[in-house]
Design a protein around this motif. Sequence first.
Motif, PDB file in Angstrom:
ATOM      1  N   ALA A 489       0.833  -1.216   0.000  1.00 14.94           N
ATOM      2  CA  ALA A 489       0.000   0.000   0.000  1.00 14.94           C
ATOM      3  C   ALA A 489       0.863   1.260   0.000  1.00 14.94           C
ATOM      4  O   ALA A 489       0.517   2.268  -0.631  1.00 14.94           O
ATOM      5  CB  ALA A 489      -0.924  -0.024   1.220  1.00 14.94           C
ATOM      6  N   HIS A 490       2.003   1.192   0.674  1.00 12.76           N
ATOM      7  CA  HIS A 490       2.910   2.336   0.669  1.00 12.76           C
ATOM      8  C   HIS A 490       3.426   2.630  -0.740  1.00 12.76           C
ATOM      9  O   HIS A 490       3.426   3.784  -1.189  1.00 12.76           O
ATOM     10  CB  HIS A 490       4.080   2.062   1.626  1.00 12.76           C
ATOM     11  CG  HIS A 490       5.180   3.066   1.518  1.00 12.76           C
ATOM     12  ND1 HIS A 490       5.068   4.370   1.998  1.00 12.76           N
ATOM     13  CD2 HIS A 490       6.437   2.975   0.970  1.00 12.76           C
ATOM     14  CE1 HIS A 490       6.191   5.020   1.747  1.00 12.76           C
ATOM     15  NE2 HIS A 490       7.039   4.187   1.126  1.00 12.76           N
ATOM     16  N   TYR A 491       3.851   1.589  -1.458  1.00 11.44           N
ATOM     17  CA  TYR A 491       4.337   1.793  -2.829  1.00 11.44           C
ATOM     18  C   TYR A 491       3.217   2.266  -3.752  1.00 11.44           C
ATOM     19  O   TYR A 491       3.433   3.095  -4.648  1.00 11.44           O
ATOM     20  CB  TYR A 491       4.960   0.503  -3.372  1.00 11.44           C
ATOM     21  CG  TYR A 491       6.363   0.248  -2.886  1.00 11.44           C
ATOM     22  CD1 TYR A 491       7.431   0.980  -3.409  1.00 11.44           C
ATOM     23  CD2 TYR A 491       6.622  -0.713  -1.916  1.00 11.44           C
ATOM     24  CE1 TYR A 491       8.728   0.743  -2.960  1.00 11.44           C
ATOM     25  CE2 TYR A 491       7.902  -0.945  -1.468  1.00 11.44           C
ATOM     26  CZ  TYR A 491       8.958  -0.217  -1.995  1.00 11.44           C
ATOM     27  OH  TYR A 491      10.232  -0.448  -1.563  1.00 11.44           O
ATOM     28  N   THR A 492       2.038   1.751  -3.538  1.00 11.63           N
ATOM     29  CA  THR A 492       0.916   2.147  -4.396  1.00 11.63           C
ATOM     30  C   THR A 492       0.533   3.598  -4.166  1.00 11.63           C
ATOM     31  O   THR A 492       0.215   4.340  -5.110  1.00 11.63           O
ATOM     32  CB  THR A 492      -0.287   1.233  -4.129  1.00 11.63           C
ATOM     33  OG1 THR A 492       0.102  -0.135  -4.298  1.00 11.63           O
ATOM     34  CG2 THR A 492      -1.424   1.534  -5.078  1.00 11.63           C
ATOM     35  N   SER A 493       0.546   4.052  -2.910  1.00  6.02           N
ATOM     36  CA  SER A 493       0.204   5.454  -2.624  1.00  6.02           C
ATOM     37  C   SER A 493       1.248   6.407  -3.198  1.00  6.02           C
ATOM     38  O   SER A 493       0.919   7.518  -3.617  1.00  6.02           O
ATOM     39  CB  SER A 493       0.071   5.656  -1.115  1.00  6.02           C
ATOM     40  OG  SER A 493       1.313   5.378  -0.475  1.00  6.02           O
ATOM     41  N   GLU A 495       2.773   5.810  -5.914  1.00  8.90           N
ATOM     42  CA  GLU A 495       2.778   5.554  -7.354  1.00  8.90           C
ATOM     43  C   GLU A 495       4.142   5.041  -7.815  1.00  8.90           C
ATOM     44  O   GLU A 495       4.698   5.457  -8.835  1.00  8.90           O
ATOM     45  CB  GLU A 495       2.392   6.807  -8.150  1.00  8.90           C
ATOM     46  CG  GLU A 495       0.972   7.274  -7.878  1.00  8.90           C
ATOM     47  CD  GLU A 495       0.611   8.480  -8.722  1.00  8.90           C
ATOM     48  OE1 GLU A 495       1.516   8.963  -9.454  1.00  8.90           O
ATOM     49  OE2 GLU A 495      -0.548   8.920  -8.687  1.00  8.90           O
ATOM     50  N   LEU A 496       4.669   4.134  -7.021  1.00  4.23           N
ATOM     51  CA  LEU A 496       5.941   3.496  -7.344  1.00  4.23           C
ATOM     52  C   LEU A 496       5.698   2.028  -7.675  1.00  4.23           C
ATOM     53  O   LEU A 496       4.742   1.413  -7.175  1.00  4.23           O
ATOM     54  CB  LEU A 496       6.917   3.608  -6.162  1.00  4.23           C
ATOM     55  CG  LEU A 496       7.327   5.026  -5.749  1.00  4.23           C
ATOM     56  CD1 LEU A 496       8.194   4.974  -4.500  1.00  4.23           C
ATOM     57  CD2 LEU A 496       8.067   5.712  -6.893  1.00  4.23           C
ATOM     58  N   PRO A 497       6.527   1.433  -8.509  1.00  2.00           N
ATOM     59  CA  PRO A 497       6.345   0.006  -8.817  1.00  2.00           C
ATOM     60  C   PRO A 497       6.619  -0.863  -7.597  1.00  2.00           C
ATOM     61  O   PRO A 497       7.541  -0.603  -6.823  1.00  2.00           O
ATOM     62  CB  PRO A 497       7.371  -0.249  -9.925  1.00  2.00           C
ATOM     63  CG  PRO A 497       8.396   0.813  -9.756  1.00  2.00           C
ATOM     64  CD  PRO A 497       7.660   2.032  -9.246  1.00  2.00           C
ATOM     65  N   VAL A 498       5.808  -1.882  -7.426  1.00  2.00           N
ATOM     66  CA  VAL A 498       5.944  -2.790  -6.286  1.00  2.00           C
ATOM     67  C   VAL A 498       7.103  -3.744  -6.566  1.00  2.00           C
ATOM     68  O   VAL A 498       7.143  -4.388  -7.618  1.00  2.00           O
ATOM     69  CB  VAL A 498       4.644  -3.576  -6.051  1.00  2.00           C
ATOM     70  CG1 VAL A 498       4.802  -4.540  -4.869  1.00  2.00           C
ATOM     71  CG2 VAL A 498       3.488  -2.619  -5.812  1.00  2.00           C
ATOM     72  N   PRO A 499       8.072  -3.834  -5.659  1.00  2.51           N
ATOM     73  CA  PRO A 499       9.189  -4.770  -5.882  1.00  2.51           C
ATOM     74  C   PRO A 499       8.696  -6.216  -5.942  1.00  2.51           C
ATOM     75  O   PRO A 499       7.696  -6.602  -5.318  1.00  2.51           O
ATOM     76  CB  PRO A 499      10.100  -4.544  -4.690  1.00  2.51           C
ATOM     77  CG  PRO A 499       9.721  -3.197  -4.165  1.00  2.51           C
ATOM     78  CD  PRO A 499       8.259  -3.038  -4.440  1.00  2.51           C
TER      79      PRO A 499
END
Length: 640
Positions: A489-493, A495-499
């Motif tokens: 959820a942190h990466y999505t907020s 707007e970064l690609p999820v590792p």
Amino acid sequence: MLFDPRFATGPNATALSLPTDEKPISTRKDRKGAQDIPGVNKVPPGQGKEWERKQRAREYRVAARREKRNRKADEKKQRKLNATILRRMTRNPDKYNKNAERNRLRAIQQERQSIWTEAVRQAERLAAEHDPTGATFNVGAVVKQEDGTVISVDTLKRREEGKARRAAELAAKEEAAANGTELKSENSIPNGNLQEGVNYVQMELDKTKRPQGMSKSQQKKLEALKPRPPPPKPVIPEGYSIPEGEENFLSLWDLSDTKIERRVLREKRRKAATRKALRQKQQSGKAERRMARDEKRRVYRDIKLSWKTIKEEEVRERTRLKAQEDEESKRIAVEIADFERKAAMEHCVSLGFTLSNTDGVNDVQPRALGMKGVEIDWNAIEPDDRPGTIRLKNPSTASKPKNPRRVDLGVIPGNAQSFLPPHRQKTLPNTQGDENAHVDAEEFIKLDVGSEHQFQELSYNHKLRRKLRRSLDNAQIAKELLVRERAIAHYTSQELPVPAVLTTPTKPINVRGSRILENGTLETAKQERVRSRLELAEFNRVMKVLRRQAKQTAIEAGLRKHAEVTGRIEVVRTEEEREAERKREAVAAIKAREVVFNNGPSRIVDDDYGLGLGVDSEGDVDMGEAGSVVGGSDSDDSSD
């Protein structure tokens, strides 16, 4: 007189009548889905009564042919029956043949032609040795070939001409095929209404030459049976003789029909006697051959049974290796899953998300499936270092169950203990109300088996341990998934690609049946097919060699058995077989011995039973002292 089917008789007779215009033609029965085909079951367009008349005539001809065929079959059956009855009445083994006289004359003529041919060949062989021109022996010029056979010059010339003609025809065909043209016959008629390349003249000649309904083989046979004029009679001058062992066919040149017929019958009887002798010879050794066959089959079957044992051992070894491979693949899958879980949690910790600061982690509790109504103290157990097992955290400080239905894994069940004697009981502090409080920790077990046993930690059922371990692992995975969800959820907020480390599977993925190669990669499906094919080819090659060896061994055993039963070689027997044979001979000798009992045979043999019986000089049995014991005295018999 022509055959009229209207007056046919017999079981196969067919009632017919002449075709008339009043009788309608017969058509096929209407079937479901049948179609009207003009010319078959429907009058074609443009045709009327003439077509119907032709159809009736055609049906009449077909029925007439059928009636004639059936009548001839009935006549043949009747002739066969009459011949059987006649043979039984006259005891004549010869079958009836309506062409017996014709066949007799043909046999005489063939034998005469054979005599003439053999006489000429004998003269030609003599001419090849003494006069190649053949003038001395009244034959043509002859040539001796490389293989030792003698042939006339004319015959050799005709053979060479035939070879040259066939070679020329073959060369012409090959040349025509190479040029892309078709060979035309010399007698072909160039006519627009006829097909090109068809020799119609030759076809008409063939029709006139060969009768209708006669095959080429039958035509050749009839041609060979036609009488031919005799060749010039050869001469054997004085001073020349036929080789020893050969029959003088020249002396048989002018035999009469009666003598030739006797010669044919003698040859026929000689061949029949030869066949009979062969059958008797074959039947005489039938039992021996059957014994050899059974021995061969037994040896081959025993060898195959040994293969079965080897194959079963190989299958067990392959199964064991397969189980080891599966266990190894499972272990590697578990290690990979644990490594990926650990990497995912380290990544979450680097972002600041841990199990302690994530909401909902404390609410996740282990849940054991299949244990409804049983409460488990999860605080008393923890995962062990070994896979699939659990251990107690601290048995001495484990919490006591307040609810009697809960399972306390830190307390030994009461039915697994035996109470100690009263003088050895010792009450522990803070154990009021506990039924096992009087048992000392060092000697809480003393089974009533006659001797003391050392303290051993309780071993729970392996199924229960694995079930509880799975429950603890699933609860831990659920907690880690909550932490991962916060990181994702942190990466999505942002707007970064999820590792990819956060999306790895949490449970082991075991690919069954896939081998791990030496380089560490999994075996592909194609590599597995190639390996299986190579293993099968190697197995078939080995089995082919084994079958060949087993077959050779079985054949040798059969031949040895045949030689033994026919007496060609001495039977080789083991010591046990010799001992059994001696015992059988001893029993047979005892049974064969006889004594005369009142001038008659008796099965009482000497003194085999220890009764003191013997035979006197007159042949009567001497009872001796045993007479009073066995038979008693005469006075006793009279008194009775």
